[in-house]
Every structure is written in structure tokens, then in C-alpha cells.
Design a protein around this motif. Structure first.
Motif, PDB file in Angstrom:
ATOM      1  N   SER A  36       0.674  -1.166   0.021  1.00 32.40           N
ATOM      2  CA  SER A  36      -0.101   0.033   0.024  1.00 32.40           C
ATOM      3  C   SER A  36       0.790   1.410   0.060  1.00 32.40           C
ATOM      4  CB  SER A  36      -0.868  -0.062   1.396  1.00 32.40           C
ATOM      5  OG  SER A  36      -1.712   1.256   1.194  1.00 32.40           O
ATOM      6  N   THR A  37       1.799   1.173   0.863  1.00 32.63           N
ATOM      7  CA  THR A  37       2.688   2.473   0.897  1.00 32.63           C
ATOM      8  C   THR A  37       3.977   2.575   0.277  1.00 32.63           C
ATOM      9  OG1 THR A  37       3.893   1.424   2.853  1.00 32.63           O
ATOM     10  CG2 THR A  37       1.819   2.796   3.347  1.00 32.63           C
ATOM     11  N   SER A  38       4.649   1.522  -0.363  1.00 29.67           N
ATOM     12  CA  SER A  38       5.724   1.453  -0.812  1.00 29.67           C
ATOM     13  C   SER A  38       5.922   0.820  -2.198  1.00 29.67           C
ATOM     14  CB  SER A  38       7.005   0.856  -0.157  1.00 29.67           C
ATOM     15  OG  SER A  38       6.959   1.287   1.212  1.00 29.67           O
ATOM     16  N   LEU A  39       5.011   0.063  -2.629  1.00 29.39           N
ATOM     17  CA  LEU A  39       5.121  -0.552  -4.151  1.00 29.39           C
ATOM     18  C   LEU A  39       4.726   0.370  -4.926  1.00 29.39           C
ATOM     19  CD1 LEU A  39       5.597  -3.050  -5.914  1.00 29.39           C
ATOM     20  CD2 LEU A  39       3.115  -3.693  -5.455  1.00 29.39           C
ATOM     21  N   ARG A  40       5.595   0.693  -6.045  1.00 31.70           N
ATOM     22  CA  ARG A  40       5.351   1.700  -7.064  1.00 31.70           C
ATOM     23  C   ARG A  40       6.016   1.219  -8.471  1.00 31.70           C
ATOM     24  NH1 ARG A  40      10.322   4.594  -7.055  1.00 31.70           N
ATOM     25  NH2 ARG A  40       9.450   6.365  -8.470  1.00 31.70           N
ATOM     26  N   TYR A  41       5.461   1.384  -9.432  1.00 31.61           N
ATOM     27  CA  TYR A  41       5.666   0.835 -10.917  1.00 31.61           C
ATOM     28  C   TYR A  41       6.078   2.040 -11.922  1.00 31.61           C
ATOM     29  CZ  TYR A  41       3.595  -3.398  -9.327  1.00 31.61           C
ATOM     30  OH  TYR A  41       3.180  -4.461  -8.558  1.00 31.61           O
ATOM     31  N   ASP A  42       6.292   3.186 -11.234  1.00 32.93           N
ATOM     32  CA  ASP A  42       6.637   4.068 -12.245  1.00 32.93           C
ATOM     33  C   ASP A  42       8.404   4.242 -12.437  1.00 32.93           C
ATOM     34  OD1 ASP A  42       7.104   5.033  -9.798  1.00 32.93           O
ATOM     35  OD2 ASP A  42       6.223   7.190 -10.371  1.00 32.93           O
ATOM     36  N   GLN A  43       9.170   3.362 -11.874  1.00 33.92           N
ATOM     37  CA  GLN A  43      10.527   3.138 -12.037  1.00 33.92           C
ATOM     38  C   GLN A  43      10.963   2.897 -13.159  1.00 33.92           C
ATOM     39  OE1 GLN A  43      12.081   0.912  -8.715  1.00 33.92           O
ATOM     40  NE2 GLN A  43      10.296   0.982  -7.704  1.00 33.92           N
ATOM     41  N   ASP A  44      12.331   3.729 -13.504  1.00 37.61           N
ATOM     42  CA  ASP A  44      12.938   3.738 -14.890  1.00 37.61           C
ATOM     43  C   ASP A  44      13.580   2.542 -15.007  1.00 37.61           C
ATOM     44  OD1 ASP A  44      13.560   4.223 -17.409  1.00 37.61           O
ATOM     45  OD2 ASP A  44      14.986   5.749 -17.109  1.00 37.61           O
ATOM     46  N   ARG A  45      13.199   1.297 -15.075  1.00 39.65           N
ATOM     47  CA  ARG A  45      13.918  -0.136 -15.178  1.00 39.65           C
ATOM     48  C   ARG A  45      13.294  -0.882 -16.251  1.00 39.65           C
ATOM     49  NH1 ARG A  45      14.092  -3.034  -9.580  1.00 39.65           N
ATOM     50  NH2 ARG A  45      14.161  -1.048  -8.693  1.00 39.65           N
ATOM     51  N   ASP A  46      13.852  -1.773 -16.838  1.00 34.21           N
ATOM     52  CA  ASP A  46      13.331  -2.905 -17.618  1.00 34.21           C
ATOM     53  C   ASP A  46      13.201  -4.004 -16.985  1.00 34.21           C
ATOM     54  OD1 ASP A  46      15.700  -1.710 -20.487  1.00 34.21           O
ATOM     55  OD2 ASP A  46      13.671  -0.745 -19.752  1.00 34.21           O
ATOM     56  N   VAL A  47      12.115  -4.805 -17.050  1.00 38.40           N
ATOM     57  CA  VAL A  47      11.755  -5.708 -16.605  1.00 38.40           C
ATOM     58  C   VAL A  47      11.400  -6.985 -17.561  1.00 38.40           C
ATOM     59  CG1 VAL A  47      11.289  -4.958 -14.303  1.00 38.40           C
ATOM     60  CG2 VAL A  47       9.433  -5.324 -16.122  1.00 38.40           C
ATOM     61  N   ASN A  48      11.531  -8.287 -17.208  1.00 36.63           N
ATOM     62  CA  ASN A  48      10.958  -9.271 -18.228  1.00 36.63           C
ATOM     63  C   ASN A  48       9.731  -9.274 -18.165  1.00 36.63           C
ATOM     64  OD1 ASN A  48      10.338 -12.429 -18.530  1.00 36.63           O
ATOM     65  ND2 ASN A  48      11.910 -12.084 -19.570  1.00 36.63           N
TER      66      ASN A  48
END
Length: 685
Positions: free
Chosen positions: A199-211
Motif C-alpha cells: 500500500s505504501t511502498s510498491l510503485r511501478y513508475d521506476q525507470d527500469r527494464d523488466v522481463n
């Protein structure tokens, strides 16, 4: 499951820095995030000016005494405090380390592990509920080790406790991937902390490539499964935040929708086949820097369960259509006898290379054929047809038998179906016994399935085939010194390999006609185990130097779970118990503590505890070489399947659920409206 060798969720180009950069990485940092409407998409989902959550201690300040002081009161007060501290230490703290009245699962598990050599396995006296609790204890130790030493990180090194990540924040691989295991094991307080982090820490707007594939099966699958279990199984780790109408009721589905929207960019290729990787911040697909940028067939064909279930939950047909289109594009390549090449290119939508296998890069494509059929309550028969065709091709081209014990093996054709068979099986291929049995009965018990009008000779032979392959996977474990299978095994065949088509031509070429039910019985000899290791079947299995590692993979346990639930044969539980004991004996990370019941320098008692579990660099040696790494699937899959194997058959039943390739359970449902197959197969000869 089509894992790459290291099972890293990150794109290959990023792995070098992921594993090799300096140690000053940041743990996942908090961004206060209240639930938002599902209609809000990627842009603006997170506000950039939000601050860290505030946690404050609230110290108690004793008021100043203003009355007259008496000299003797401090002395007696001090004596009382010292006595109280000693009693608390003696009766509560110390026993927690010595093992009596212990609350430390690591100590309890270590003490239990010392008794394993003397334990006699007996199906008549087994207490499966007690054994299930041992699995739960192993999970608790694994989780608490991660929670203590690597919380918020996406990598955990249980031996050194050193993490070398340099990231802008954790993506929650360990936390989200293990969340539904926490729920299934009813670990409420741990679910609460995991939920708070999400709820407080999970964020997906990070500039990284994932599989794309790994993120779909682990992250998207984990969130969707957590949403399902929290809403449909209220007795499993209940939290008020999950209650209907509560402010956080839709937390998991909101996070899942945001992640899925970012992953959709991977499918924006010229053909519609997804790129292997995707940038989470920009939602742009990223090709790999090998195989000419091609995507593995498992990466393309093993994201359907997740996106289809999300489409069902949200009513957004786009999720369904975009992954359904991938299945059409693959099948339009007209794979020979249903066997696909291991890679396909997003630019052209055409297969690349000639390799045919059921191991790495291909395995879960076949798994998702039958599971898409079952997920949609058998409303998409096109996938049952594709599964039956592929299984027929496997029998005809890939199934062979070893020289001495006649073990059934699924080999590979690295240069195409017309070229030489390679007698090699990845441990990944051990998903097949359980999947074949699942396809034969649809998840029903074998006794019930045999009573149904749709039972056939073909299905009977599939059950026999699954039994034989299960025995081979068991042999792969028994072959090593630790009792844990190596990553890859090679098999000794006759000079002219005996194929299923040679041994049972009717069964291989026309399984509907097939042979008598007894035809496959007793194909392989019994696997007798002797202390001197002189059994002839051992000569059939060869382990190469570079393939001796064990990554705590779940595939054999997964198949044992299916085989027990479907056949009811207690032998599969016993095999699973033997493997679990081997994991505890050989992959446990033990630390030594020294405490004293009466704290004097001369009265020391050494105390040991298991603080975690790690993968092995060499599973064929005792003591084994350890790799100092715990993959997330150890908690998300391997321990979960152990727990379910030792649970009652109707707990998360196979009749009502389908597990994705990362062991996240989804419900079966009947699709409606725009949620449908929407394509037809091209004619075959």
C-alpha cells in the motif's frame, strides 16, 4: 515453468548492474498511496510530491516527584527491578533460544532436523497435518530471514545477508510473489505487514527494464491471486482492510491494473508478439540483445491466464484480446504435430531457429494450453485441441526410454524434428507428469473421472504416461548425493534410441485407438534404493559438471501435488516428504548462538538455529556447495506446493481452480461477452 537459468526478473542488459554494483542500494521507500478508481490509468497514478510515511515512537516520560524522598526506597526498587529482569530472562528469553518453550521456529526446525536420519517413512503412521506444519515452519524461517535482512529488496542472500542492489526502490518480487502463500498458510500478521508495504511502498513508475513474462506470472499473478483469496476465502489470514466496502478492498486489483497497463506496451510490436522486456516507466517494449531479439515461446505463450483473469475482474476486454491474439499468431505458424520452436520474433511473428524441447524457453507454453481450457470452464475447446495435438507430437517425437531401467524420458530435438534426439531433461520438464494428469481428468479425482461419459482409452494411457514420467523425476532426485535433483540430467539410451513410436506405435501415432490399459504398466523397473548406490537405474542418469546446481525449483513437487490429488496414491506424498527432508538437511543456512541459562563465562551452551534456505552450487556432493541466493519461487511455489501436497484434497481444490505457472491460484470462470476466443485455427493436413 519457463525460467531462465538465474530466474532474474530483470532484463538481461540490467542484470550485470543488478548483481555487480556496489552495496549502497536503497530499500523500497514509501510513497503514501490511497486506493484510486480503476479508471485512472498510468499517467498520474502516483503523485510525485508525496512524502515518506511517518512512524514515531511515543516514549513515556515519568512525572517529576515533588514529595519527600526516602533513602531506602531506591534500593528496594532497584532490587525488585533486577529480580524481575532475571525472572523474565530465565523463563522467557532464554528458553526461546534453548528450545524449551521455544517461539523461535529456526531453533525448533534445527532441532527437528537432527532427528531426520532416524525417521522411518511409513504411509500407515504418517501424520500429514504435522508434516504440513513443518513446511509452514520452513516458510516462516525463510520469510522472517528475508524480512529481517532484505525487506524491500528484490534479492535475498541468506548466507551472507549482504545485498548488492542499487535501485530506486524495490519492486516487491519477494513480497508480492509470496503473498498468497502467506494467506494459504494463514499467517495473518505477516500478511498485514506485506499489505502495508504494498500500500505504501510498491510503485511501478521506476525507470527500469523488466522481463514481461516474469513480471506477469510473479507480480501480476501474485496480486490477482491475493485479491481472489482475500475476498473469497475470508478465513485465510483475515484483515479488516480486505472487507467488502473497506477503504482498501480493491488495493490488490488496483495495483494489478496499473502494472498490467504498463506491461501492455510490450505487445506493441509489428506482429503483436510481445517483446521479452518492457520499461515500466515508459511502457515501451525492449528487445533482448541475443537470439536476434527474438522472444522465447514460453514468454509469448504464458501470460494468458493472468491477463484473462484480470479482464474478467475488470471487464476490460483489451487485456483479453491482446494475449489471445498471441495464441493465434503462434498457431498460425502451423507447428508440426503441435510442437513449437523455442523462439519467435516480435517483428515478423515467425519462429526462429529449429530447437524443439519442453525445457527452458518452451515449457509453460504447453502448460498454458490445457490450463486456458480449464480456466474458462472448458468453454474454449480450441486450447484442448491444441493440447491434445501437442501431446501426441511429444509422444511421437520426444518420448524415449533409458537403456537399463526403461525410464520414460522426454528428450529434445535441438536441430529440428528430423534430426537427432538429445537425451536430456531440464528439471523444468518435471512439470509434465502433473500437467498430463490434470489434462486427462480436468482436475477431478481419477476414480470420479473414470465414471464419466467422456473418459476414454486415450485418457487412461495419459494417466499411465504421467505415472512413468513422475517416476523418472523422482529418480532424478534420488540420483544425487543430497536427494535433490540437478538442474539438468542426461540419460543413457540404447545405441538406437527406443522411441514410444517404436515400442507402442498405436499409442504414439493414434492415441485414440491406443493399446490396452495394461500396455504401459510396468514400462520402467522399480527404483530400488540401496545404501551402496549400486542400482542399475543409476547408470541411466548422467549429471554433467556444469549442471549439478539446484535452485530450489518447484516442478517435481508441483507434479507430486497433482499426482496425489488426482490419483489418491499416498506414495506421491511420501516422495514429497523425502524431498522436503532433503531440502531441510542440505539447503538450510544454520547460525550458531551462545547463551547461558545462568549468565557466567564458564557456563555456555551452544545454540544453533536455521536462519534461512539457499540454492546449491552442487547438489551431488555432501556437504553441498551453496550459492548464497534464495529465489522468490522457493516461497511462492516450492514450499506452497509442499504445503498443499500435505493438505486435504479439497483445500484450494483442483476442480474449482487453476494454478498459473508461478503457483498462484485463480478461480475457474465462464467467459461471456467480448471475453471469448475470437479466432479459428487454420486447416491442418
Amino acid at each position: 515453468m519457463a525460467y531462465q537459468p538465474s530466474r532474474s526478473p530483470f532484463a538481461p542488459a540490467q542484470q550485470d548492474s543488478f548483481y555487480q554494483n556496489s552495496r549502497n542500494g536503497l530499500r523500497g521507500y514509501g510513497l503514501s498511496n490511497q486506493p484510486i478508481p480503476l479508471s485512472n490509468k498510468v499517467n498520474g497514478y502516483f503523485e510525485k510530491d508525496r512524502t515518506l510515511p511517518l512512524y514515531k515512537d511515543k516514549p513515556y516520560f515519568q512525572p517529576r516527584r515533588t514529595g519527600p524522598r526516602r533513602r531506602w526506597r531506591p534500593f528496594f526498587a532497584l532490587l525488585g527491578v533486577c529480580s524481575l529482569v532475571f525472572l523474565l530472562y530465565y523463563n522467557f528469553y532464554l528458553p526461546s533460544w534453548t528450545g524449551s518453550r521455544s517461539n523461535d521456529k529456526g531453533v525448533e526446525l534445527w532441532r527437528w532436523a537432527q532427528t531426520l536420519e532416524d525417521e522411518k517413512a511409513s504411509s500407515d503412521t504418517s501424520d500429514w497435518a504435522e508434516r504440513r506444519e513443518k513446511v509452514r515452519d520452513a516458510f516462516i524461517v525463510s520469510w522472517e530471514g528475508y524480512e529481517k535482512n532484505a525487506w524491500g529488496y528484490d534479492q535475498y542472500r541468506p548466507v551472507s545477508n549482504v545485498n548488492q542492489e542499487v535501485t530506486s526502490g524495490g519492486l516487491g518480487w519477494m513480497i508480492v510473489d509470496s503473498l498468497d502463500t502467506l494467506m494459504i498458510m494463514n499467517l495473518t500478521s505477516k500478511v498485514h505487514r506485506a499489505r502495508q508495504w504494498i500500500s505504501t511502498s510498491l510503485r511501478y513508475d521506476q525507470d527500469r527494464d523488466v522481463n514481461t513474462f516474469e513480471t506477469s506470472i510473479r507480480m501480476l499473478g501474485g496480486l490477482l491471486s491475493a485479491h481472489y483469496l482475500s475476498t473469497q476465502f475470508p478465513d485465510l489470514a483475515p484483515l479488516n482492510d480486505d472487507d467488502v466496502g473497506a477503504a482498501g478492498e480493491d488495493l490488490y486489483i488496483e495495483k494489478a491494473a496499473d502494472l498490467a497497463d504498463r506491461l501492455l506496451g510490450a505487445f506493441e510490436s509489428p506482429s503483436g508478439i510481445p517483446w521479452s522486456n518492457v520499461n515500466l516507466n515508459t511502457s515501451a517494449g525492449v528487445p533482448v540483445h541475443f537470439d536476434e531479439g527474438a522472444t522465447s515461446i514460453s514468454e509469448a505463450g504464458s501470460v494468458q491466464l493472468e491477463f484473462k483473469y484480470l479482464a474478467k475482474l475488470t471487464g476490460e476486454a483489451e487485456y483479453w484480446k491482446i494475449v489471445e491474439n498471441v495464441m493465434k499468431l503462434v498457431d498460425y505458424q502451423l507447428p508440426q504435430d503441435g510442437l513449437v520452436r523455442s523462439t519467435i520474433h516480435p517483428d515478423s511473428g515467425s519462429f526462429k531457429g529449429d530447437s524443439i524441447s519442453l525445457g527452458s524457453k518452451a515449457d509453460s507454453y504447453y502448460e498454458y494450453l490445457i490450463k486456458q481450457y480449464l480456466q474458462t470452464s472448458q468453454q474454449e475447446p480450441i486450447y484442448k485441441e491444441m493440447w491434445d495435438e501437442a501431446l501426441k507430437g511429444i509422444r511421437k517425437h520426444l518420448v524415449t526410454f533409458t537403456k537399463n531401467a526403461q525410464l520414460m524420458v522426454i528428450g529434445e530435438r535441438p536441430q529440428g524434428l528430423e534430426k537427432e534426439l538429445l537425451p536430456r531433461m531440464d528439471h523444468l520438464v518435471c512439470f509434465m507428469p502433473g500437467t498430463i494428469a490434470l489434462g486427462a481428468t480436468g482436475g477431478r479425482s481419477l476414480s470420479e473421472a473414470r465414471k464419466s461419459s467422456d473418459w476414454s482409452q486415450q485418457r487412461e494411457e495419459e494417466i499411465l504416461m504421467s505415472r512413468e514420467l513422475m517416476k523418472t523425476c523422482w529418480a532424478m532426485h534420488k540420483r544425487t548425493a543430497t536427494g535433490l535433483a540437478s538442474e539438468i540430467s542426461y540419460f543413457t539410451l540404447d545405441s538406437e534410441p527406443v522411441m514410444m513410436g517404436d515400442k507402442y506405435p498405436a499409442l504414439a501415432t493414434n492415441p485414440k485407438q491406443g493399446s490396452k490399459p495394461e500396455a504401459l504398466k510396468g514400462i520402467s523397473k522399480s527404483l530400488e534404493t540401496q545404501n551402496d548406490g549400486s542400482e542399475s537405474w543409476r547408470e541411466d542418469i548422467e549429471i554433467h559438471r556444469n549442471d549439478r546446481h539446484n535452485l530450489q525449483r518447484p516442478e517435481t513437487i508441483e507434479s507430486l501435488f497433482y499426482m496425489y490429488r488426482i490419483t489418491g496414491d499416498d506414495m506421491y506424498r511420501q516422495w514429497g516428504w523425502e524431498i522436503f527432508k532433503s531440502f531441510v538437511k542440505h539447503t538450510a543456512v544454520v547460525e550458531k548462538k551462545s547463551v547461558s541459562r545462568i549468565p557466567t563465562p564458564t557456563n555456555k551452551e551452544p545454540i544453533f538455529r536455521i536462519k534461512g534456505f539457499t540454492s546449491l552450487g552442487n547438489a551431488d556432493a555432501i556437504p553441498p556447495y551453496r550459492r548464497d541466493n534464495m529465489e522468490s519461487f522457493w516461497m511462492a511455489e516450492t514450499l506452497k506446493y509442499f504445503y498443499l501436497l500435505f493438505s486435504d484434497r479439497d483445500f484450494i481444490s483442483l476442480e474449482d481452480h487453476v494454478f498459473n505457472t508461478e503457483a498462484h491460484p485463480f478461480p475457474r470462470f465462464k467467459p461471456s461477452g467480448d471475453l471469448k476466443t475470437g479466432w479459428e485455427r487454420k486447416p491442418r493436413q
